[in-house]
Design a protein around this motif. Structure first.
Motif, PDB file in Angstrom:
ATOM      1  N   SER A 172       0.738   4.025  -2.893  1.00  0.00           N
ATOM      2  CA  SER A 172       0.511   5.440  -2.570  1.00  0.00           C
ATOM      3  C   SER A 172       1.509   6.335  -3.287  1.00  0.00           C
ATOM      4  N   TRP A 188     -10.221  -1.872  -4.308  1.00  0.00           N
ATOM      5  CA  TRP A 188      -8.945  -1.185  -4.473  1.00  0.00           C
ATOM      6  C   TRP A 188      -8.694  -0.847  -5.947  1.00  0.00           C
ATOM      7  N   SER A 197      -7.642   2.249   3.099  1.00  0.00           N
ATOM      8  CA  SER A 197      -6.753   1.897   4.203  1.00  0.00           C
ATOM      9  C   SER A 197      -7.495   1.781   5.521  1.00  0.00           C
ATOM     10  N   ILE A 202      -0.590   6.755  -6.854  1.00  0.00           N
ATOM     11  CA  ILE A 202      -1.349   7.961  -6.490  1.00  0.00           C
ATOM     12  C   ILE A 202      -0.482   9.211  -6.596  1.00  0.00           C
ATOM     13  N   VAL A 221      -9.552   2.698  -6.843  1.00  0.00           N
ATOM     14  CA  VAL A 221      -8.907   3.794  -6.113  1.00  0.00           C
ATOM     15  C   VAL A 221      -7.940   4.512  -7.048  1.00  0.00           C
ATOM     16  N   ILE A 226       0.819  -1.208   0.000  1.00  0.00           N
ATOM     17  CA  ILE A 226       0.000   0.000   0.000  1.00  0.00           C
ATOM     18  C   ILE A 226       0.856   1.263   0.000  1.00  0.00           C
ATOM     19  N   LEU A 279      -7.863   6.334  -1.450  1.00  0.00           N
ATOM     20  CA  LEU A 279      -6.838   5.510  -0.815  1.00  0.00           C
ATOM     21  C   LEU A 279      -7.002   5.491   0.701  1.00  0.00           C
TER      22      LEU A 279
END
Length: 246
Positions: free
Chosen positions: A100, A157, A170, A104, A160, A96, A166
């Motif tokens: 991120s 997910w 989480s 992201i 996302v 994750i 996100l």
């Protein structure tokens, strides 16, 4: 409930050790950061050794492996379902932060914050279901919907694409983690899942050149399949008595 509270220490460690690494690696480097982490674990272990006492007197232990258990359909299905669930559960914890930062586009410090949030949610995420299981449903009857929900969240997910989404993922994603010989026999089986799950997810990410789609589908499918097999384990044990606590 007691086991869930104890396993909450894993979530606590998932908060403490990334913070230690974040603060010490730039200042002390890797060779000194690792001993600091080791001393934290040593101090914790010394407290446990000094104060922990057995609540019950020792009892005669059973065999290391009870082979007859594998002739019972509910137990075999439970082992298979547990393997599939644990195959997927650490995928999010392992990747994750990478998702991120790379997908992201948040900073390294923010990606660490996302990891910390995921671990922090694991504390009530362990304790609350365990409380409900003790009082109302039984552990397996709680394990099934929790693992199914985790699979659905992993599928989610895929959708996302921004930081708020996100954060929602989480928070919603929670870790899933009995006593006696048969439980001990499950651990070597599911340990293979926890060992191979994250590298397999990493290979799937590599197949997509850094995109997470295949890994997300793998995680969600493993969770859903494991949940359905656990439903079979419950039915094989209780038949149509769905109100029975187990």
């Amino acid at each position: 409930m007691a086991m869930a509270i104890t396993s909450g220490g894993g979530a606590t460690g998932g908060i403490v050790f990334p913070l230690v690494a974040q603060q010490l690696l730039p200042k002390l480097g890797f060779p000194w950061t690792m001993p600091v982490m080791g001393f934290i674990m040593l101090a914790n272990a010394m407290v446990v050794i000094a104060f922990m006492r057995g609540r019950l007197p020792p009892r005669k232990s059973g065999p290391i492996v009870e082979w007859s258990a594998f002739r019972e359909l509910p137990y075999v299905l439970f082992c298979i379902g547990g393997f599939l669930n644990l195959w997927a559960v650490y995928f999010a914890y392992s990747y994750i932060s990478t998702f991120s930062h790379d997908i992201i586009g948040v900073s390294a410090s923010t990606s660490l914050t996302v990891l910390l949030i995921t671990n922090a949610v694991g504390i009530p995420g362990r304790a609350i279901p365990a409380f409900i299981a003790d009082r109302y449903t039984g552990p397996l009857s709680m394990y099934i919907p929790m693992s199914l929900a985790a699979g659905i969240v992993l599928y989610g997910w895929v959708a996302v694409h921004d930081f708020p989404g996100l954060l929602a993922f989480s928070v919603l994603y929670v870790d899933l983690s009995k006593m006696g010989t048969r439980t001990g026999m499950v651990f070597p089986i599911v340990s293979l899942a926890t060992l191979t799950g994250p590298p397999l997810a990493g290979a799937l990410i590599g197949l997509r050149n850094g995109d997470f789609l295949y890994a997300q589908i793998f995680g969600g499918t493993a969770f859903v399949a494991g949940s359905l097999i656990l439903v079979g384990a419950r039915f094989a044990h209780t038949r149509s008595d769905w109100r029975r606590q187990i």
